[in-house]
Design an enzyme around this catalytic site. Structure first.
Site, PDB file in Angstrom:
ATOM      1  N   THR A 109       0.864  -1.179   0.000  1.00 58.30           N
ATOM      2  CA  THR A 109       0.000   0.000   0.000  1.00 58.30           C
ATOM      3  C   THR A 109       0.901   1.230   0.000  1.00 58.30           C
ATOM      4  OG1 THR A 109      -2.105   0.894   0.773  1.00 58.30           O
ATOM      5  CG2 THR A 109      -0.527   0.349   2.479  1.00 58.30           C
ATOM      6  N   CYS A 144      -3.936   7.078   7.827  1.00 65.36           N
ATOM      7  CA  CYS A 144      -4.491   5.732   7.701  1.00 65.36           C
ATOM      8  C   CYS A 144      -3.517   4.712   8.287  1.00 65.36           C
ATOM      9  CB  CYS A 144      -4.706   5.387   6.236  1.00 65.36           C
ATOM     10  SG  CYS A 144      -5.942   6.385   5.407  1.00 65.36           S
ATOM     11  N   HIS A 153      -6.149  -1.440   4.417  1.00 64.54           N
ATOM     12  CA  HIS A 153      -5.777  -0.012   4.505  1.00 64.54           C
ATOM     13  C   HIS A 153      -6.986   0.717   5.079  1.00 64.54           C
ATOM     14  CE1 HIS A 153      -3.985   3.694   2.192  1.00 64.54           C
ATOM     15  NE2 HIS A 153      -4.706   4.084   3.219  1.00 64.54           N
TER      16      HIS A 153
END
Lengths: 198, 160
Positions: free
Chosen positions: B23, B29, B46
């Site tokens: 990711t 996040c 995520h």
């Protein structure tokens, strides 16, 4: 909310007027010709944000301004690092670029550029819609664009699954590229569209 | 040849070794990484927000609690055994500071706390975490070895 094609066209027009003013402001500031793309209006789910902003780990200088007033939202302007360096260099009339990651003078100059761009966007948007809008103090992050954007989306807890972008690309001759995004908060879109009669 | 499987914002994916989960550009996040070291399968989520309760709902992969449920379901359906699962996480930064104003709500920290709680609730040990700071992270998770590679722009690279 569902957005009709007619409303998308209206939003594109809002983007057009707003970013036209922003491009003129940047052009005056830098004494360079700045060109502006026809704005694109997008409603995308989070997973597809990279379709608009490109690789999420590309370093960019991102200036974030909260929009306050009767139709609040978020305005974001981001430059690739090389473009941001050129802008700062042009502002200070320097021969060598400053380090954007560490140099505070360069960072505050970038915030000021963001402030001018966003303010001119908001002034024209206010005039067009009759809704008063004010920019807050600008904040800057020089880092991966995805990281900066997710923090902006999440500030004050954004909950919808889609992000509405009014996206204009500014490009100068030579070698200045930048992207402008306006994200209306949930109720604001309805208010703006209502004010301009769509 | 290893495949690299990309996980978007509010998204989750699973993989079998030798594939790698990626990711890019994590800010506030969190990337939750879970694997079964014996079977060499795992997954990555995520997540953007701590909890689906009290929110507007929508995509369950957006929230720490509901994303973990989805992720665990898919990993166990691939044959992984719950008691063997191990977790790592990274992200939860505070990217912007407004001068003169305290951060209204430190969403990155709240996200990290929520993930920790949900893992505990599901009895999955959190081996290590790389959380906080004011910089973005790109993470690669090797579901076979459990190695989590964390890359930043200006704060180095490490494997945890």
């Amino acid at each position: 909310m569902e957005i009709t094609q007619f409303q998308l066209d209206a939003l594109r027009e809002i983007g057009n007027i707003g970013s036209g003013h922003a491009a003129t402001a940047l052009s005056t500031l830098l004494q360079r010709r700045i060109e502006m793309s026809v704005p694109r209006v997008w409603a995308v789910p989070f997973e597809q944000v990279s379709v608009i902003v490109g690789q999420l780990d590309t370093p960019q200088a991102t200036i974030y301004v909260k929009v306050e007033g009767e139709a609040p939202g978020k305005a974001v302007f981001f430059f690739p690092i090389e473009s941001a360096e050129i802008v700062v260099q042009a502002l200070f009339g320097m021969d060598e670029p400053l380090d954007l990651y560490t140099n505070e003078m360069a960072q505050s100059a970038l915030k000021e550029v963001g402030n001018i761009l966003v303010s001119s966007f908001l002034i024209s948007l206010s005039q067009f819609s009759g809704i008063p809008l004010q920019p807050s103090v600008p904040a800057l992050a020089v880092d991966m664009i995805g990281a900066s954007l997710d923090a902006i989306f999440l500030e004050e807890g954004l909950l919808d699954d889609t992000v509405l972008f009014i996206d204009t690309q500014l490009s100068g001759i030579p070698k200045i590229k930048g992207q402008f995004i306006f994200l209306p908060d949930d109720g604001s879109l309805k208010k703006l569209l209502g004010a301009i009669g769509v | 040849m290893n495949g690299v499987i990309s996980v978007g914002m509010a998204d989750f994916k699973t993989a079998r070794s030798p594939d790698i989960l990626l990711t890019a550009g994590l800010g506030s996040c969190i990337g939750i990484c879970i694997h079964d070291p014996h079977l060499k399968v795992g997954g990555m989520a995520h997540i953007m927000l701590p909890s689906a309760s009290g929110s507007l709902g929508g995509n369950p992969a957006k929230y720490a609690d509901t994303a973990l449920v989805l992720l665990l379901k898919e990993i166990t359906s691939m044959g992984a055994v719950s008691s063997r699962l191990r977790a790592k996480m990274a992200g939860g930064a505070q990217m912007f500071a407004f001068p003169g104003k305290p951060p209204v709500l430190k969403i990155g920290e709240r996200n990290a706390e929520a993930v920790e709680q949900e893992l505990k609730k599901n009895g999955i040990p959190l081996l290590i975490a790389d959380i906080g700071g004011s910089f973005g992270r790109t993470i690669h998770f090797d579901v076979g070895t459990g190695e989590l590679r964390i890359r930043t722009i200006n704060h180095g690279e490490k494997v945890i």
